[in-house]
Design a protein around this motif. Structure first.
Motif, PDB file in Angstrom:
ATOM      1  N   UNK A 126     -48.996  99.990  38.914  1.00  0.00           N
ATOM      2  CA  UNK A 126     -49.487  99.498  37.625  1.00  0.00           C
ATOM      3  C   UNK A 126     -50.462 100.455  36.959  1.00  0.00           C
ATOM      4  N   UNK A 127     -50.896 101.487  37.655  1.00  0.00           N
ATOM      5  CA  UNK A 127     -51.924 102.371  37.127  1.00  0.00           C
ATOM      6  C   UNK A 127     -51.498 103.829  37.289  1.00  0.00           C
ATOM      7  N   UNK A 128     -52.138 104.702  36.522  1.00  0.00           N
ATOM      8  CA  UNK A 128     -51.778 106.111  36.542  1.00  0.00           C
ATOM      9  C   UNK A 128     -50.711 106.425  35.509  1.00  0.00           C
ATOM     10  N   UNK A 129     -50.202 107.654  35.493  1.00  0.00           N
ATOM     11  CA  UNK A 129     -49.243 108.059  34.469  1.00  0.00           C
ATOM     12  C   UNK A 129     -47.833 107.494  34.663  1.00  0.00           C
ATOM     13  N   UNK A 130     -47.457 107.091  35.872  1.00  0.00           N
ATOM     14  CA  UNK A 130     -46.062 106.743  36.146  1.00  0.00           C
ATOM     15  C   UNK A 130     -45.556 105.507  35.405  1.00  0.00           C
ATOM     16  N   UNK A 131     -46.364 104.457  35.187  1.00  0.00           N
ATOM     17  CA  UNK A 131     -45.839 103.303  34.458  1.00  0.00           C
ATOM     18  C   UNK A 131     -45.952 103.410  32.939  1.00  0.00           C
ATOM     19  N   UNK A 132     -46.416 104.544  32.429  1.00  0.00           N
ATOM     20  CA  UNK A 132     -46.657 104.674  30.989  1.00  0.00           C
ATOM     21  C   UNK A 132     -45.349 104.935  30.257  1.00  0.00           C
ATOM     22  N   UNK A 133     -45.077 104.106  29.263  1.00  0.00           N
ATOM     23  CA  UNK A 133     -43.956 104.344  28.342  1.00  0.00           C
ATOM     24  C   UNK A 133     -44.532 104.570  26.951  1.00  0.00           C
ATOM     25  N   UNK A 134     -43.721 105.080  26.047  1.00  0.00           N
ATOM     26  CA  UNK A 134     -44.190 105.430  24.704  1.00  0.00           C
ATOM     27  C   UNK A 134     -44.741 104.191  23.999  1.00  0.00           C
ATOM     28  N   UNK A 135     -45.928 104.248  23.419  1.00  0.00           N
ATOM     29  CA  UNK A 135     -46.466 103.097  22.689  1.00  0.00           C
ATOM     30  C   UNK A 135     -45.699 102.876  21.377  1.00  0.00           C
ATOM     31  N   UNK A 136     -45.229 101.665  21.152  1.00  0.00           N
ATOM     32  CA  UNK A 136     -44.428 101.394  19.966  1.00  0.00           C
ATOM     33  C   UNK A 136     -45.152 100.710  18.835  1.00  0.00           C
ATOM     34  N   UNK A 137     -46.421 100.360  19.029  1.00  0.00           N
ATOM     35  CA  UNK A 137     -47.108  99.507  18.057  1.00  0.00           C
ATOM     36  C   UNK A 137     -47.314 100.168  16.701  1.00  0.00           C
ATOM     37  N   UNK A 138     -47.814 101.382  16.681  1.00  0.00           N
ATOM     38  CA  UNK A 138     -48.118 102.031  15.397  1.00  0.00           C
ATOM     39  C   UNK A 138     -46.848 102.202  14.573  1.00  0.00           C
ATOM     40  N   UNK A 139     -45.777 102.629  15.201  1.00  0.00           N
ATOM     41  CA  UNK A 139     -44.493 102.742  14.501  1.00  0.00           C
ATOM     42  C   UNK A 139     -44.083 101.380  13.952  1.00  0.00           C
ATOM     43  N   UNK A 140     -44.299 100.312  14.757  1.00  0.00           N
ATOM     44  CA  UNK A 140     -43.966  98.966  14.303  1.00  0.00           C
ATOM     45  C   UNK A 140     -44.753  98.554  13.085  1.00  0.00           C
ATOM     46  N   UNK A 141     -46.051  98.868  13.068  1.00  0.00           N
ATOM     47  CA  UNK A 141     -46.858  98.546  11.891  1.00  0.00           C
ATOM     48  C   UNK A 141     -46.253  99.148  10.624  1.00  0.00           C
ATOM     49  N   UNK A 142     -45.886 100.415  10.701  1.00  0.00           N
ATOM     50  CA  UNK A 142     -45.404 101.091   9.493  1.00  0.00           C
ATOM     51  C   UNK A 142     -44.002 100.639   9.105  1.00  0.00           C
TER      52      UNK A 142
END
Length: 573
Positions: A126-142
């Protein structure tokens, strides 16, 4: 000898609930009072419900970073009164394109060797770089703003930027979650430089914020200001993207600049199931929204109102319907670009009847398995909802997933990356198995209720697997038992935990049925006698966070509800 003090009396409604909030020109229901006020201010400035929802979401990313932020993903349903249509948006990000399943597994094994994970650990950390996926929120706002916005984005984001610079008082429930997060990260990263960014952003002096403390986040203010002035490309291909990519450069795994640069969210068609004269709409996989639809498709085969709402029979049927639906979630729900699911078959009346027939009305089944629907053509979080004077209604949910997220805080940017990739499976051949550039299974789901093609209610209930279970309980409370929009959320809930998982890290087939203390003692004992493994949980933590706006077209008014288990409020004008 002491006794617990119970609720006071009320002239109308249940003694354990409050009145819904009414308004006619606009309304917002969020998990933080100041965020609700931000949304209302934007409405009064002439903004649309979408403008107000974005403004509130940005404020919540600052004020409730224990549940959401621009490092996470976003899912939205919008009722557009001009076209008289529901629009769905899937704003989930993808896994790194440059990391294969074999590389991911090798990196997890290396963490075990270094003692960073237990030797018997299964799944993705659950922690560190391995579970990180691209954040989609800012794109969703626009994407939402381009289609439904009225005010310029710099005006929409201005309140959050101002609060980030000048500060805001921490509220009690969020302070509680801050404390839990600090306990976790200070232990996991005790000897790691990653703790520095976490501490400097939210836990100055190594202390968890207390209720009433004034918290600032000037790094986030600068980030939001860059987004407001330069647009979504600043986050995905401009200066912010380069800073995020540089942060991961020296790590074993993590996102690359190219992963951010190619990100794009997706407009999707919500699916529905008819229940008691109404239509519940949810977004399709890779989210779990269709689990709520499957539960209703099963439950429509029994009249729950023949029993009292607090009866063992009502709980039993809902829990068994959940267990059946979630077996299919574990097998079929995944990124449809990689593993299309038989969605029409899963939601068909015939399949709902087949699954209902597996329920023993007298006893909990020891184990269920996934079904075989006909192949026909064709997931800690924040939830908010906003409605405006024109009738536009927004159902929005946004999350960093577990806790505050992955613990990865890019230098100087003021937010934490999500750990949504933890929800991939590592099992070859599984629908939800990890692959480069793939969207993981998602728990976060907004909901929308319609009747005869007209909007009835925008609502949601945050909190992992609680979400579809909560959606169904809210509707059963309202449609089968006549509760109002606030009572339906304040009523005692259940959460069933167990069975197969989309991660392939499966739980006990029978699972555990968690109940709140408001469930009658005789019901608890009967459920145990029926074979359910029951535990009582008085914390409120497991049972989600509900917000809702219900529209009365004949009277021309909105009725709003908020979650007593959170800090939120409903505001209206």
């Amino acid at each position: 000898m002491s006794a617990e003090l119970g609720p006071g009396g009320r002239p109308v409604g249940e003694t354990w609930s409050r009145s819904p909030v009414y308004g006619s020109r606009g309304m917002a229901a969020t998990a933080h009072p100041l965020a609700s006020q931000v949304a209302l201010d934007i409405l009064k400035e002439g903004g649309s419900a979408v403008d107000a929802a974005i403004a509130a979401n940005a404020a919540l990313g600052l004020m409730e970073p224990t549940g959401n932020g621009i490092g996470g993903d976003i899912f939205v349903i919008v009722w557009d009164p001009k076209t008289r249509q529901l629009h769905g948006y899937n704003g989930s990000g993808r896994s790194p394109q440059g990391q294969t399943l074999a590389q991911l597994q090798s990196r997890i094994d290396a963490m075990k060797t270094r003692g960073e994970l237990p030797g018997d650990f299964r799944g993705i950390p659950s922690h560190g770089p391995l579970p990180v996926s691209v954040p989609g929120t800012v794109d969703g706002w626009f994407a939402l703003h381009e289609r439904f916005g009225s005010l310029p984005m710099n005006q929409v984001l201005a309140p959050a930027i101002d609060y980030a610079r000048s500060g805001f008082p921490v509220s009690p429930v969020i302070a509680y979650y801050f404390s839990r997060s600090w306990d976790f990260f200070s232990r996991i990263y005790a000897d790691s430089p990653h703790l520095d960014n976490i501490r400097d952003t939210w836990f100055k002096g190594g202390q968890s914020p207390q209720p009433g403390d004034i918290l600032t986040n000037t790094d986030l203010a600068d980030t939001l200001e860059t987004i407001a002035l330069e647009g979504r490309d600043a986050f995905y291909s401009g200066s912010l993207a380069r800073q995020m990519a540089a942060y991961f450069d020296d790590m074993d795994g993590g996102l690359a600049y190219e992963d951010l640069a190619v990100h794009q969210g997706e407009w999707v068609a919500p699916g529905s199931v008819h229940y008691r004269g109404y239509d519940l709409y949810e977004l399709p996989p890779n989210g779990q929204g269709f689990a709520a639809l499957q539960m209703l498709s099963i439950l429509k085969n029994v009249d729950l109102s023949q029993w009292s709402r607090g009866s063992a029979e009502v709980f039993h049927y809902m829990v068994e319907a959940k267990r059946l639906a979630f077996e299919d979630v574990a097998r079929y729900y995944a990124d449809p670009a990689f593993a299309p699911a038989p969605l029409a078959g899963l939601l068909s009346d015939d399949y709902g009847k087949q699954r209902f027939a597996l329920i023993d009305p007298r006893r909990a089944s020891a184990e269920f398995g996934p079904g075989e629907p006909k192949l026909e053509s064709e997931g800690d979080t924040t939830y908010l909802t906003v409605a405006d004077k024109d009738g536009m209604m927004v159902s929005l949910i946004q999350s960093n997933y577990r806790g505050m997220g992955s613990g990865m805080v890019p230098d100087g940017l003021g937010f934490m990356f999500q750990d949504r990739g933890e929800l991939f499976s590592l099992e070859q051949g599984h629908a939800n198995v990890y692959a480069p550039g793939k969207r993981p299974f998602q728990t976060i789901i907004p909901a929308f209720l319609m009747k005869d093609g007209e909007p009835v209610m925008s609502f949601g209930l945050m909190g992992g697997s609680m979400q579809p279970q909560g959606h169904v309980q809210i509707l059963v409370n309202m449609l089968d038992f006549g509760m109002n929009v606030q009572e339906a959320g304040d009523a005692a809930r259940f959460l069933h935990d167990g069975g197969r998982e989309p991660t392939s890290v499966d739980g006990d087939p029978l699972g555990t049925l968690y109940l709140e203390p408001g469930v009658p003692a005789q019901t608890v004992e009967r459920l145990r006698a029926m074979g359910h493994k029951v535990e009582i949980d008085a914390s409120g933590v497991r049972f989600g966070g509900y917000q809702a706006i219900k529209v009365d077209r004949e009277k021309g008014s909105y009725a709003g509800a908020t979650e007593m288990r959170k800090d939120g409020t409903v505001v209206a004008w």
